[in-house]
Design a protein around this motif. Structure first.
Motif, PDB file in Angstrom:
ATOM      1  N   GLU A 182      46.543  22.110 -49.687  1.00  0.00           N
ATOM      2  CA  GLU A 182      47.887  22.398 -50.063  1.00  0.00           C
ATOM      3  C   GLU A 182      48.211  21.195 -50.935  1.00  0.00           C
ATOM      4  N   ALA A 183      47.888  20.142 -50.937  1.00  0.00           N
ATOM      5  CA  ALA A 183      48.084  18.869 -52.242  1.00  0.00           C
ATOM      6  C   ALA A 183      47.162  19.583 -53.254  1.00  0.00           C
ATOM      7  N   VAL A 184      46.198  19.836 -53.034  1.00  0.00           N
ATOM      8  CA  VAL A 184      45.423  20.014 -54.177  1.00  0.00           C
ATOM      9  C   VAL A 184      45.782  21.357 -55.017  1.00  0.00           C
ATOM     10  N   LYS A 185      46.055  22.303 -54.066  1.00  0.00           N
ATOM     11  CA  LYS A 185      46.664  23.497 -54.814  1.00  0.00           C
ATOM     12  C   LYS A 185      48.008  23.239 -55.680  1.00  0.00           C
ATOM     13  N   ASP A 186      48.966  22.327 -54.934  1.00  0.00           N
ATOM     14  CA  ASP A 186      50.066  21.809 -55.701  1.00  0.00           C
ATOM     15  C   ASP A 186      49.954  21.309 -56.840  1.00  0.00           C
ATOM     16  N   PHE A 187      48.884  20.504 -56.814  1.00  0.00           N
ATOM     17  CA  PHE A 187      48.423  19.791 -58.022  1.00  0.00           C
ATOM     18  C   PHE A 187      47.977  20.619 -59.178  1.00  0.00           C
ATOM     19  N   CYS A 188      47.246  21.551 -58.683  1.00  0.00           N
ATOM     20  CA  CYS A 188      46.532  22.328 -59.659  1.00  0.00           C
ATOM     21  C   CYS A 188      47.760  23.199 -60.489  1.00  0.00           C
ATOM     22  N   ILE A 215      46.006  23.991 -63.684  1.00  0.00           N
ATOM     23  CA  ILE A 215      44.499  23.790 -63.580  1.00  0.00           C
ATOM     24  C   ILE A 215      44.030  25.148 -62.608  1.00  0.00           C
ATOM     25  N   LYS A 216      43.268  25.772 -62.984  1.00  0.00           N
ATOM     26  CA  LYS A 216      42.742  27.254 -62.504  1.00  0.00           C
ATOM     27  C   LYS A 216      41.495  26.714 -61.330  1.00  0.00           C
ATOM     28  N   LEU A 217      41.765  26.769 -60.132  1.00  0.00           N
ATOM     29  CA  LEU A 217      40.786  26.701 -58.937  1.00  0.00           C
ATOM     30  C   LEU A 217      41.040  28.015 -58.066  1.00  0.00           C
ATOM     31  N   SER A 218      39.734  28.331 -57.465  1.00  0.00           N
ATOM     32  CA  SER A 218      39.854  29.609 -56.677  1.00  0.00           C
ATOM     33  C   SER A 218      40.308  28.798 -55.154  1.00  0.00           C
TER      34      SER A 218
END
Length: 64
Positions: free
Chosen positions: A38-44, A49-52
């Protein structure tokens, strides 16, 4: 090129912080991985920043 260095430093700091948090975390590993995802998703999302989802899960697993 400077922006790439800043992004790398931010991600590196996030990884180091997450690693330290894992070492001292009183929670189960699955709960901790979920929080990291969740933290990585929020940061992206915040930094566009596009990450799958698969890449986010791989980052969380690598941090573990």
């Amino acid at each position: 090129m400077k922006a790439l260095g800043y992004i790398g430093a931010i991600i590196g700091g996030a990884v180091a912080g997450a690693t330290a948090a894992l070492l001292f975390a009183p929670e189960k590993g699955s709960e901790t991985r979920s929080k990291i995802q969740e933290a990585v998703k929020d940061f992206c999302e915040k930094h566009d920043i596009k990450l799958s989802c698969k890449q986010i899960k791989e980052i969380a697993d690598d941090i573990e």
